[in-house]
Design a protein around this motif. Structure first.
Motif, PDB file in Angstrom:
ATOM      1  N   LEU A 281       0.829  -1.206   0.000  1.00 42.72           N
ATOM      2  CA  LEU A 281       0.000   0.000   0.000  1.00 42.72           C
ATOM      3  C   LEU A 281       0.867   1.262   0.000  1.00 42.72           C
ATOM      4  CD1 LEU A 281      -2.722  -1.140   2.565  1.00 42.72           C
ATOM      5  CD2 LEU A 281      -2.928  -1.037   0.075  1.00 42.72           C
ATOM      6  N   ILE A 282       1.911   1.250   0.834  1.00 41.35           N
ATOM      7  CA  ILE A 282       2.808   2.407   0.898  1.00 41.35           C
ATOM      8  C   ILE A 282       3.601   2.552  -0.398  1.00 41.35           C
ATOM      9  CG2 ILE A 282       4.820   3.380   2.063  1.00 41.35           C
ATOM     10  CD1 ILE A 282       2.247   3.646   3.666  1.00 41.35           C
ATOM     11  N   HIS A 283       4.033   1.425  -0.951  1.00 43.52           N
ATOM     12  CA  HIS A 283       4.780   1.450  -2.218  1.00 43.52           C
ATOM     13  C   HIS A 283       3.917   2.059  -3.322  1.00 43.52           C
ATOM     14  CE1 HIS A 283       7.830   0.297  -5.097  1.00 43.52           C
ATOM     15  NE2 HIS A 283       6.948  -0.394  -5.818  1.00 43.52           N
ATOM     16  N   MET A 284       2.654   1.711  -3.324  1.00 43.76           N
ATOM     17  CA  MET A 284       1.721   2.259  -4.311  1.00 43.76           C
ATOM     18  C   MET A 284       1.597   3.777  -4.141  1.00 43.76           C
ATOM     19  SD  MET A 284      -2.057   0.691  -4.987  1.00 43.76           S
ATOM     20  CE  MET A 284      -3.116   1.244  -6.332  1.00 43.76           C
ATOM     21  N   LEU A 285       1.505   4.216  -2.893  1.00 51.44           N
ATOM     22  CA  LEU A 285       1.421   5.646  -2.615  1.00 51.44           C
ATOM     23  C   LEU A 285       2.715   6.358  -3.009  1.00 51.44           C
ATOM     24  CD1 LEU A 285       0.061   8.125  -1.358  1.00 51.44           C
ATOM     25  CD2 LEU A 285       0.843   7.346   0.884  1.00 51.44           C
ATOM     26  N   ASN A 286       3.854   5.751  -2.689  1.00 53.79           N
ATOM     27  CA  ASN A 286       5.140   6.347  -3.046  1.00 53.79           C
ATOM     28  C   ASN A 286       5.293   6.491  -4.556  1.00 53.79           C
ATOM     29  OD1 ASN A 286       6.237   6.808  -0.494  1.00 53.79           O
ATOM     30  ND2 ASN A 286       7.092   4.757  -0.329  1.00 53.79           N
ATOM     31  N   GLU A 287       4.880   5.439  -5.289  1.00 53.54           N
ATOM     32  CA  GLU A 287       4.980   5.493  -6.739  1.00 53.54           C
ATOM     33  C   GLU A 287       4.075   6.581  -7.309  1.00 53.54           C
ATOM     34  OE1 GLU A 287       7.074   3.298  -8.921  1.00 53.54           O
ATOM     35  OE2 GLU A 287       7.932   3.631  -6.931  1.00 53.54           O
ATOM     36  N   ARG A 288       2.923   6.767  -6.680  1.00 52.50           N
ATOM     37  CA  ARG A 288       1.998   7.820  -7.119  1.00 52.50           C
ATOM     38  C   ARG A 288       2.657   9.193  -6.972  1.00 52.50           C
ATOM     39  NH1 ARG A 288      -0.362  11.691  -8.507  1.00 52.50           N
ATOM     40  NH2 ARG A 288      -2.555  12.243  -8.197  1.00 52.50           N
ATOM     41  N   ILE A 289       3.281   9.433  -5.834  1.00 52.36           N
ATOM     42  CA  ILE A 289       3.948  10.712  -5.584  1.00 52.36           C
ATOM     43  C   ILE A 289       5.145  10.880  -6.511  1.00 52.36           C
ATOM     44  CG2 ILE A 289       5.222  12.059  -3.869  1.00 52.36           C
ATOM     45  CD1 ILE A 289       3.489  10.692  -1.723  1.00 52.36           C
ATOM     46  N   ASP A 290       5.910   9.797  -6.696  1.00 53.30           N
ATOM     47  CA  ASP A 290       7.105   9.846  -7.529  1.00 53.30           C
ATOM     48  C   ASP A 290       6.755  10.212  -8.974  1.00 53.30           C
ATOM     49  OD1 ASP A 290       9.795   9.587  -8.226  1.00 53.30           O
ATOM     50  OD2 ASP A 290       9.573   7.465  -8.715  1.00 53.30           O
ATOM     51  N   HIS A 291       5.709   9.588  -9.524  1.00 56.57           N
ATOM     52  CA  HIS A 291       5.323   9.873 -10.903  1.00 56.57           C
ATOM     53  C   HIS A 291       4.808  11.302 -11.072  1.00 56.57           C
ATOM     54  CE1 HIS A 291       4.753   5.292 -11.662  1.00 56.57           C
ATOM     55  NE2 HIS A 291       5.997   5.677 -11.816  1.00 56.57           N
ATOM     56  N   THR A 292       4.123  11.792 -10.064  1.00 53.31           N
ATOM     57  CA  THR A 292       3.636  13.174 -10.119  1.00 53.31           C
ATOM     58  C   THR A 292       4.801  14.157 -10.138  1.00 53.31           C
ATOM     59  OG1 THR A 292       1.610  12.586  -8.916  1.00 53.31           O
ATOM     60  CG2 THR A 292       2.222  14.911  -8.962  1.00 53.31           C
ATOM     61  N   LEU A 293       5.809  13.884  -9.307  1.00 54.62           N
ATOM     62  CA  LEU A 293       6.992  14.758  -9.266  1.00 54.62           C
ATOM     63  C   LEU A 293       7.767  14.683 -10.579  1.00 54.62           C
ATOM     64  CD1 LEU A 293       8.281  14.134  -5.619  1.00 54.62           C
ATOM     65  CD2 LEU A 293       7.161  16.181  -6.508  1.00 54.62           C
ATOM     66  N   GLN A 294       7.819  13.496 -11.189  1.00 53.79           N
ATOM     67  CA  GLN A 294       8.511  13.353 -12.468  1.00 53.79           C
ATOM     68  C   GLN A 294       7.857  14.197 -13.546  1.00 53.79           C
ATOM     69  OE1 GLN A 294       9.097   9.265 -13.708  1.00 53.79           O
ATOM     70  NE2 GLN A 294       9.789   8.655 -11.671  1.00 53.79           N
ATOM     71  N   GLU A 295       6.536  14.282 -13.512  1.00 51.04           N
ATOM     72  CA  GLU A 295       5.825  15.108 -14.496  1.00 51.04           C
ATOM     73  C   GLU A 295       6.175  16.579 -14.325  1.00 51.04           C
ATOM     74  OE1 GLU A 295       1.713  14.287 -14.074  1.00 51.04           O
ATOM     75  OE2 GLU A 295       1.792  12.428 -15.238  1.00 51.04           O
ATOM     76  N   GLN A 296       6.544  16.935 -13.098  1.00 51.63           N
ATOM     77  CA  GLN A 296       6.925  18.317 -12.807  1.00 51.63           C
ATOM     78  C   GLN A 296       8.432  18.521 -12.919  1.00 51.63           C
ATOM     79  OE1 GLN A 296       5.354  18.943  -8.849  1.00 51.63           O
ATOM     80  NE2 GLN A 296       3.228  18.664  -9.499  1.00 51.63           N
ATOM     81  N   GLN A 297       9.110  17.526 -13.532  1.00 51.07           N
ATOM     82  CA  GLN A 297      10.564  17.574 -13.701  1.00 51.07           C
ATOM     83  C   GLN A 297      11.300  17.657 -12.364  1.00 51.07           C
ATOM     84  OE1 GLN A 297      11.700  17.167 -16.875  1.00 51.07           O
ATOM     85  NE2 GLN A 297       9.533  17.016 -17.386  1.00 51.07           N
ATOM     86  N   ARG A 298      10.751  16.968 -11.379  1.00 52.02           N
ATOM     87  CA  ARG A 298      11.371  16.938 -10.055  1.00 52.02           C
ATOM     88  C   ARG A 298      11.635  15.485  -9.668  1.00 52.02           C
ATOM     89  NH1 ARG A 298       7.090  20.060  -6.528  1.00 52.02           N
ATOM     90  NH2 ARG A 298       8.613  19.680  -4.868  1.00 52.02           N
TER      91      ARG A 298
END
Length: 372
Positions: A281-298
């Motif tokens: 569950l946490i890994h899923m949440l982390n991946e969600r945050i990570d992909h969002t930051l990648q879209e923002q070039q972060r």
């Protein structure tokens, strides 16, 4: 043999590892959704759940394979289009609820077995989830699959031992108590809120190379995930109906067996499943945050992964302490069922089927290059 394991068994084993901690490890969920309908009614309900899981797993695995959608965000953009975010509403609520149940049950295990304050058991869960959540997806996948095998051994010993000792009571209760008419409805409800765990295992589907492999792995996933529940359920029937009022039925059964060494071993295994479920569950949440930051070039700092695990789990444990595990399971899970029916079950059985069997409607996505 290696190919069979990775292509046909690992997806189901990982699903079992994710679903068991929040699904039936304590036995309380089996009471609420199955044994409450009578011993035989609950058995029919388990079969309903297994069948629904297999169908949804088959469709999800094949749709993810065809589109390269191996994270839940890209998968639901394929399934729901611009409304993909609707799935997140019930999922995040369920994830919080499951972590609360796991935290409460972990504290209970440590308190009753080692005489340690329940808080330390919950802290141990947080720390273990944080360590595993820090690892890469392939490491998490291997840990889950390996621990699933250990769990089968533990549950296998439990049913053999329990059946030998309580055989007469089990047979008597299965034959003497009639089922209620709600076993299908409850089996359906239980299956639907637990299908929320399926998108959390998309990272384990990269081995699938054909429709046959996807469908076979999905079909096997239902029985693989429900088998430990069936083992525990059969033993629980021997203590019907008094076990219906027990907060942690599994612990109750282990106490009756009166074998401290087995009790400790079994609950260590269960604690491991709590870690796996929480990690997924946490890994899923982390991946969600990570992909969002990648879209923002972060870039997401590595330290964020364990930090998120600790913060979210701690908040969930606090809720569990205030509300109580029985109330959480009885009231929380049922309310979220309708969200997963609307935003996952119905779409995958309609839109998903159309996209799978009408290739012209498919659009292949890469999880790192998907427009908002």
């Amino acid at each position: 043999m290696r190919r069979v394991f990775y292509h046909y068994l690992i997806p189901g084993l990982v699903f079992q590892s994710v679903v068991i901690g929040g699904g039936y490890a304590t036995g309380r969920e089996l009471v609420e959704f199955f044994l409450s309908n009578g011993p035989l009614g609950g058995l029919w309900g388990l079969l309903v759940t297994s069948a629904i899981w297999s169908i949804v797993l088959m469709l999800t695995f094949e749709l993810a394979r065809l589109t390269g959608s191996f994270d839940y965000r890209s998968f639901f953009k394929v399934l729901l289009g611009r409304f993909w975010f609707l799935y997140e509403i019930p999922f995040f609520l369920l994830a919080f609820l499951v972590l609360a149940v796991l935290g409460s049950a972990s504290g209970n295990i440590f308190a009753e077995n080692f005489g340690i304050n329940e808080l330390y058991g919950s802290i141990g869960l947080m720390a273990a989830i944080a360590v595993l959540a820090f690892q890469k997806s392939d490491v998490i996948e291997k840990v889950m699959a390996s621990w699933a095998i250990v769990l089968y051994v533990a549950y296998g010993v439990l049913i053999l031992w329990g059946a030998m000792i309580f055989q007469d009571r089990i047979v008597e209760n299965f034959t003497a108590v009639s089922e209620t008419g709600e076993w299908f409805e409850d089996g359906f409800k239980y299956a639907t809120y637990n299908i929320a765990a399926i998108p959390a295992i998309l990272f384990a589907l990269g081995h699938l190379g054909s429709r046959r492999e996807a469908f076979t792995a999905g079909f096997l996933g239902g029985p693989l995930a429900i088998l430990p529940a069936f083992f525990l359920y059969v033993v629980m029937v021997g203590f019907y109906p008094q076990i219906n009022g027990v907060a942690v039925p599994l612990k109750y059964i282990l106490d009756v067996l009166d074998a401290p060494w087995f009790s400790i071993f079994f609950q260590i295994v269960i604690f491991g499943t709590f870690i796996e479920t929480g990690t997924a569950l946490i890994h899923m949440l982390n991946e969600r945050i990570d992909h969002t930051l990648q879209e923002q070039q972060r870039t997401m700092p590595k330290s964020f992964r364990p930090a998120i695990a600790v913060v979210v789990t701690a908040a969930a444990v606090f809720v569990a302490a205030k509300v109580g595990i029985i109330s959480l399971i009885a009231q929380g899970y049922g309310l979220l069922t309708y969200g997963f029916i609307a935003f996952y079950l119905v779409p995958v059985m309609t839109v998903g089927v159309r996209k799978i069997f009408r290739p012209a409607t498919l659009q292949v996505h890469n999880s790192d290059h998907i427009d908002q």
